[in-house]
Each structure stands twice: as structure tokens, then as C-alpha cells.
Design an enzyme around this catalytic site. Structure first.
Site, PDB file in Angstrom:
ATOM      1  N   LYS A  13       0.887  -1.246  -0.071  1.00  0.00           N
ATOM      2  CA  LYS A  13      -0.024   0.001  -0.147  1.00  0.00           C
ATOM      3  C   LYS A  13       0.980   1.286   0.088  1.00  0.00           C
ATOM      4  O   LYS A  13       0.617   2.286  -0.951  1.00  0.00           O
ATOM      5  CB  LYS A  13      -0.987   0.078   1.042  1.00  0.00           C
ATOM      6  CG  LYS A  13      -1.862  -1.055   1.490  1.00  0.00           C
ATOM      7  CD  LYS A  13      -2.803  -1.081   2.698  1.00  0.00           C
ATOM      8  CE  LYS A  13      -1.970  -1.147   3.805  1.00  0.00           C
ATOM      9  NZ  LYS A  13      -1.220  -2.343   3.955  1.00  0.00           N
ATOM     10  N   ARG A  88     -10.044   1.042   8.167  1.00  0.00           N
ATOM     11  CA  ARG A  88      -9.848  -0.453   8.453  1.00  0.00           C
ATOM     12  C   ARG A  88     -10.736  -1.237   8.980  1.00  0.00           C
ATOM     13  O   ARG A  88     -10.414  -2.340   9.418  1.00  0.00           O
ATOM     14  CB  ARG A  88      -8.334  -0.307   9.378  1.00  0.00           C
ATOM     15  CG  ARG A  88      -7.046  -0.991   8.733  1.00  0.00           C
ATOM     16  CD  ARG A  88      -6.078  -0.713   9.920  1.00  0.00           C
ATOM     17  NE  ARG A  88      -4.862  -1.273   9.866  1.00  0.00           N
ATOM     18  CZ  ARG A  88      -3.725  -0.944   9.390  1.00  0.00           C
ATOM     19  NH1 ARG A  88      -3.808   0.136   8.375  1.00  0.00           N
ATOM     20  NH2 ARG A  88      -2.721  -1.555   9.433  1.00  0.00           N
ATOM     21  N   ARG A 127      11.882  -5.438   5.277  1.00  0.00           N
ATOM     22  CA  ARG A 127      11.596  -4.164   5.037  1.00  0.00           C
ATOM     23  C   ARG A 127      12.343  -3.130   5.774  1.00  0.00           C
ATOM     24  O   ARG A 127      12.766  -3.409   6.879  1.00  0.00           O
ATOM     25  CB  ARG A 127      10.026  -4.008   5.068  1.00  0.00           C
ATOM     26  CG  ARG A 127       9.698  -2.215   5.241  1.00  0.00           C
ATOM     27  CD  ARG A 127       8.195  -1.972   5.218  1.00  0.00           C
ATOM     28  NE  ARG A 127       7.700  -2.574   6.269  1.00  0.00           N
ATOM     29  CZ  ARG A 127       6.245  -2.489   6.531  1.00  0.00           C
ATOM     30  NH1 ARG A 127       5.603  -1.884   5.496  1.00  0.00           N
ATOM     31  NH2 ARG A 127       5.531  -2.838   7.564  1.00  0.00           N
ATOM     32  N   ARG A 160      10.639  -1.531  11.363  1.00  0.00           N
ATOM     33  CA  ARG A 160       9.703  -1.448  12.277  1.00  0.00           C
ATOM     34  C   ARG A 160       9.517  -2.374  13.384  1.00  0.00           C
ATOM     35  O   ARG A 160       9.672  -3.665  13.113  1.00  0.00           O
ATOM     36  CB  ARG A 160       8.395  -1.265  11.460  1.00  0.00           C
ATOM     37  CG  ARG A 160       7.934   0.145  10.906  1.00  0.00           C
ATOM     38  CD  ARG A 160       6.864   0.042   9.978  1.00  0.00           C
ATOM     39  NE  ARG A 160       5.556  -0.768  10.380  1.00  0.00           N
ATOM     40  CZ  ARG A 160       4.299  -0.845   9.662  1.00  0.00           C
ATOM     41  NH1 ARG A 160       4.496   0.172   8.523  1.00  0.00           N
ATOM     42  NH2 ARG A 160       3.583  -1.446  10.073  1.00  0.00           N
ATOM     43  N   ARG A 171      -1.047  -9.015  12.944  1.00  0.00           N
ATOM     44  CA  ARG A 171      -1.409  -8.056  12.305  1.00  0.00           C
ATOM     45  C   ARG A 171      -2.206  -8.588  10.945  1.00  0.00           C
ATOM     46  O   ARG A 171      -3.297  -8.022  10.724  1.00  0.00           O
ATOM     47  CB  ARG A 171      -0.368  -7.246  11.787  1.00  0.00           C
ATOM     48  CG  ARG A 171       0.247  -6.274  12.893  1.00  0.00           C
ATOM     49  CD  ARG A 171       1.431  -5.706  12.337  1.00  0.00           C
ATOM     50  NE  ARG A 171       1.721  -4.937  11.004  1.00  0.00           N
ATOM     51  CZ  ARG A 171       2.730  -4.810  10.263  1.00  0.00           C
ATOM     52  NH1 ARG A 171       3.978  -5.404  10.647  1.00  0.00           N
ATOM     53  NH2 ARG A 171       2.707  -4.239   8.892  1.00  0.00           N
TER      54      ARG A 171
HETATM   55  P1  AP5 Z   1       4.613  -1.781   2.004  1.00  0.00           P
HETATM   56  O1  AP5 Z   1       4.446  -0.832   0.603  1.00  0.00           O
HETATM   57  O2  AP5 Z   1       5.600  -0.974   2.956  1.00  0.00           O
HETATM   58  O3  AP5 Z   1       3.477  -2.463   2.439  1.00  0.00           O
HETATM   59  P2  AP5 Z   1       1.970  -1.942   3.270  1.00  0.00           P
HETATM   60  O4  AP5 Z   1       1.222  -2.466   2.553  1.00  0.00           O
HETATM   61  O5  AP5 Z   1       2.066  -0.352   3.424  1.00  0.00           O
HETATM   62  O6  AP5 Z   1       2.533  -2.745   4.638  1.00  0.00           O
HETATM   63  P3  AP5 Z   1       2.235  -2.068   5.883  1.00  0.00           P
HETATM   64  O7  AP5 Z   1       2.949  -2.954   6.966  1.00  0.00           O
HETATM   65  O8  AP5 Z   1       2.801  -0.667   6.227  1.00  0.00           O
HETATM   66  O9  AP5 Z   1       0.714  -2.217   6.240  1.00  0.00           O
HETATM   67  P4  AP5 Z   1       0.036  -2.104   7.575  1.00  0.00           P
HETATM   68  O10 AP5 Z   1      -1.327  -1.932   7.062  1.00  0.00           O
HETATM   69  O11 AP5 Z   1       0.215  -3.412   8.381  1.00  0.00           O
HETATM   70  O12 AP5 Z   1       0.814  -1.033   8.352  1.00  0.00           O
HETATM   71  P5  AP5 Z   1       0.340   0.551   8.803  1.00  0.00           P
HETATM   72  O13 AP5 Z   1       1.537   1.328   8.881  1.00  0.00           O
HETATM   73  O14 AP5 Z   1      -0.823   0.778   8.131  1.00  0.00           O
HETATM   74  O15 AP5 Z   1       5.519  -2.800   1.386  1.00  0.00           O
HETATM   75  C1  AP5 Z   1       6.024  -3.918   2.410  1.00  0.00           C
HETATM   76  C2  AP5 Z   1       7.442  -4.189   1.940  1.00  0.00           C
HETATM   77  O16 AP5 Z   1       7.548  -4.773   0.554  1.00  0.00           O
HETATM   78  C3  AP5 Z   1       8.577  -3.250   1.628  1.00  0.00           C
HETATM   79  O17 AP5 Z   1       9.877  -3.449   1.862  1.00  0.00           O
HETATM   80  C4  AP5 Z   1       8.375  -3.060   0.156  1.00  0.00           C
HETATM   81  O18 AP5 Z   1       9.815  -2.287  -0.343  1.00  0.00           O
HETATM   82  C5  AP5 Z   1       8.244  -4.246  -0.536  1.00  0.00           C
HETATM   83  N1  AP5 Z   1       7.405  -4.219  -1.640  1.00  0.00           N
HETATM   84  C6  AP5 Z   1       6.175  -3.722  -1.861  1.00  0.00           C
HETATM   85  N2  AP5 Z   1       5.657  -3.801  -3.048  1.00  0.00           N
HETATM   86  C7  AP5 Z   1       6.506  -4.869  -3.443  1.00  0.00           C
HETATM   87  C8  AP5 Z   1       6.419  -5.748  -4.627  1.00  0.00           C
HETATM   88  N3  AP5 Z   1       5.368  -5.592  -5.420  1.00  0.00           N
HETATM   89  N4  AP5 Z   1       7.208  -6.791  -4.941  1.00  0.00           N
HETATM   90  C9  AP5 Z   1       8.243  -6.854  -3.948  1.00  0.00           C
HETATM   91  N5  AP5 Z   1       8.540  -6.247  -2.858  1.00  0.00           N
HETATM   92  C10 AP5 Z   1       7.325  -5.304  -2.603  1.00  0.00           C
HETATM   93  O19 AP5 Z   1      -0.210   0.096  10.398  1.00  0.00           O
HETATM   94  C11 AP5 Z   1       0.522  -0.032  11.451  1.00  0.00           C
HETATM   95  C12 AP5 Z   1      -0.227  -0.171  12.651  1.00  0.00           C
HETATM   96  O20 AP5 Z   1      -0.759   1.307  12.855  1.00  0.00           O
HETATM   97  C13 AP5 Z   1      -1.326  -1.125  12.726  1.00  0.00           C
HETATM   98  O21 AP5 Z   1      -1.198  -2.449  13.056  1.00  0.00           O
HETATM   99  C14 AP5 Z   1      -2.243  -0.550  13.751  1.00  0.00           C
HETATM  100  O22 AP5 Z   1      -1.867  -0.710  14.965  1.00  0.00           O
HETATM  101  C15 AP5 Z   1      -2.070   1.167  13.369  1.00  0.00           C
HETATM  102  N6  AP5 Z   1      -3.042   1.808  12.453  1.00  0.00           N
HETATM  103  C16 AP5 Z   1      -2.766   2.255  11.320  1.00  0.00           C
HETATM  104  N7  AP5 Z   1      -3.869   2.482  10.764  1.00  0.00           N
HETATM  105  C17 AP5 Z   1      -4.865   2.331  11.453  1.00  0.00           C
HETATM  106  C18 AP5 Z   1      -6.225   2.457  11.379  1.00  0.00           C
HETATM  107  N8  AP5 Z   1      -6.981   2.974  10.200  1.00  0.00           N
HETATM  108  N9  AP5 Z   1      -6.963   1.928  12.339  1.00  0.00           N
HETATM  109  C19 AP5 Z   1      -6.385   1.500  13.502  1.00  0.00           C
HETATM  110  N10 AP5 Z   1      -5.176   1.212  13.783  1.00  0.00           N
HETATM  111  C20 AP5 Z   1      -4.412   1.718  12.583  1.00  0.00           C
HETATM  112 MG    MG Z   2       2.493   1.068   4.869  1.00  0.00          MG
END
Ligand code: AP5
Ligand code: MG
Length: 216
Positions: A13, A88, A127, A160, A171
Site C-alpha cells: 500500500k 480499516r 523491509r 519497524r 496483524r
Molecule cells: P509496503 O509498501 O511498506 O507495504 P504496506 O502495505 O504499506 O504494509 P504495512 O506493513 O505498512 O501495512 P500495515 O497496514 O500493516 O501497516 P500500517 O503502517 O498501516 O511494502 C512492504 C515491503 O514490501 C517493503 O519492503 C517494500 O519495499 C516491499 N514491496 C512492496 N511492493 C512490492 C512488490 N510488488 N514486490 C516486492 N516487494 C515489494 O499500520 C501499522 C499499525 O498502525 C497497525 O497495526 C495499527 O496498530 C495502527 N493503524 C494504522 N492505521 C490504522 C487504522 N486505520 N485503524 C486502526 N489502527 C491503525
Molecule cells: Mg504501509
């Protein structure tokens, strides 16, 4: 355009939102990045969020919704933005729809980036993230030009704490239980589009843009 990127942890994402926000000149609104920035500044919001993030649980809706709605009230989101990691839960999705509707606006599309579970684990374990601008890198698939340094801003790269295997498994569970129901929600409103996120970064980006052009 108001576009939501939906997908499991590690689906790409953040990676795709970075590419799209440059391509389409739209602000990139990532709830996880907003929480991590608040934690860097050691604000009350950041410390509260940390207590959930470190367990892989969701931060309560009320706090999350308030934070995101405040952020999108800024001028850079007046005619659209890309949401990454928000909404979410169904309550978050409804709150976003209501807030936009009150201004005569609406979510145009919710794009589900589908990736097999083993690939998600591979991506998260390799990552690295920029501490300043949050750009994601991967040790194998998208390494930075200089080790430990962000290509875009020179910031320090870090892993992270919630990318540790046990927290990632939690997660993923939370994603399937609480976020996957949003697929039905947007499908019913005819706003859901899907893309195969299991390909390389550039190939996925091309597909994402292709799907958006087709849908418009
Ligand atoms: P990346 O692009 O970083 O993936 P992502 O989908 O953004 O994954 P996240 O781990 O950030 O998602 P998340 O939803 O768990 O975390 P968030 O920060 O939102 O890519 C991942 C890796 O793969 C990277 O190394 C990249 O280089 C590689 N990659 C990408 N695309 C690729 C491809 N096509 N091929 C190969 N490699 C690739 O949330 C974290 C925490 O915050 C949650 O657990 C929760 O506690 C809180 N939180 C955040 N938002 C909310 C919400 N709306 N409500 C409640 N709690 C929330
Ligand atoms: Mg992310």
C-alpha cells in the site's frame, strides 16, 4: 479523486501510494505513518497508538477517525487524496463516507491489492523504512542506493518493531477479521477494484494505473 488502497500488511500500500501520489499529484494519507510520526514526537496520541501498534492491534476507531479527518481538512486534500491503511474497520469506512458526503464529495474507488500470505511475510521481514519521510525499501527487492540511507531525503533507515514475526502474524489475523469485511462494503457500493499485487513493484504500479483508467 479520493482513492483508498486496501490490502494486508506488506501488500505494498505504502509503496504504490508513493508512486501514485507522484503520478497523480495527490496527497498520500497513511494512518500508520501519522501514528509513527506522532510517536517520534512523543505526543499523547503517539504514545497511545504505540500501545496498540506494538501488539499488532488496531488503534481505537474514535482516535483514528479524528486524526485522519483532521488531516484531510488540510488544503492539499481539498480535491482528493490517496488513503493508505485507512479505513480499516466498517465504522471508519462509514465515518469517512459521512465526512466526505457532508462536503459533497465521495470515495471514488477502493483498490484491493491482493498478495499471497507467504509473500507478505517475505516482504515484511526484509523491509526498511525511512525515519524522516517513511519511504519503504526492501533488502532484496528494492534496496536503497547507499546502505541505511533514504534515496529521497538522506534520512536514516530502520526496521519497524511491529515487523517482528509474531506481531506480523497478529496483524494478519486482525486484517482478515476486521478489515477484510470492507471488501464487501465497497463492492456493494460498486466502488471496489482489485489488482494482483504479487508481481514486481513496477508491474503492480502499471496494473494499478491501468485499472484506474479503465474504471474512470
Ligand atoms: P509496503 O509498501 O511498506 O507495504 P504496506 O502495505 O504499506 O504494509 P504495512 O506493513 O505498512 O501495512 P500495515 O497496514 O500493516 O501497516 P500500517 O503502517 O498501516 O511494502 C512492504 C515491503 O514490501 C517493503 O519492503 C517494500 O519495499 C516491499 N514491496 C512492496 N511492493 C512490492 C512488490 N510488488 N514486490 C516486492 N516487494 C515489494 O499500520 C501499522 C499499525 O498502525 C497497525 O497495526 C495499527 O496498530 C495502527 N493503524 C494504522 N492505521 C490504522 C487504522 N486505520 N485503524 C486502526 N489502527 C491503525
Ligand atoms: Mg504501509
Amino acid at each position: 479523486m479520493y482513492l483508498i488502497l486496501l490490502g494486508a500488511p506488506g501488500a505494498g500500500k505504502g509503496t504504490q501510494a508513493d508512486i501514485l501520489s507522484e503520478e497523480m499529484n495527490l496527497a498520500h494519507i497513511a494512518s500508520g505513518d501519522l501514528f509513527r510520526q506522532a510517536l517520534e514526537r512523543k505526543t499523547e496520541l503517539g504514545l497511545l497508538a504505540q500501545s496498540y501498534m506494538e501488539k499488532g492491534e488496531l488503534v481505537p476507531d474514535e482516535v483514528t477517525i479524528r486524526m485522519v479527518l483532521e488531516r484531510i481538512a488540510h488544503d492539499d486534500c481539498a480535491s482528493g487524496c490517496i488513503f493508505d491503511g485507512f479505513p480499516r474497520t466498517l465504522d471508519q469506512a462509514r465515518a469517512l463516507d459521512e465526512a466526505l458526503a457532508a462536503q459533497g464529495k465521495a470515495v471514488d474507488k477502493a483498490m484491493y491489492i491482493e498478495v499471497p500470505e507467504e509473500e507478505l511475510l517475505r516482504r515484511l521481514s526484509g523491509r526498511w523504512l525511512c525515519r524522516s519521510c517513511q519511504t519503504p525499501y526492501h533488502a532484496v527487492t528494492s534496496p536503497p542506493q547507499a546502505a541505511g540511507k533514504c534515496d529521497k531525503c538522506g534520512g536514516e533507515l530502520y526496521q519497524r518493531p511491529d515487523d517482528e514475526e509474531e506481531t506480523v502474524r497478529e496483524r494478519l489475523k486482525v486484517f482478515f477479521a476486521q478489515t477484510a469485511p470492507l471488501l464487501d462494503y465497497y463492492e456493494r457500493g460498486n466502488r471496489l477494484v482489485k489488482v494482483n499485487g504479487g508481481l514486481g513493484i513496477e508491474e503492480v504500479a502499471k496494473k494499478v494505473i491501468g485499472v484506474l483508467e479503465e474504471a474512470s
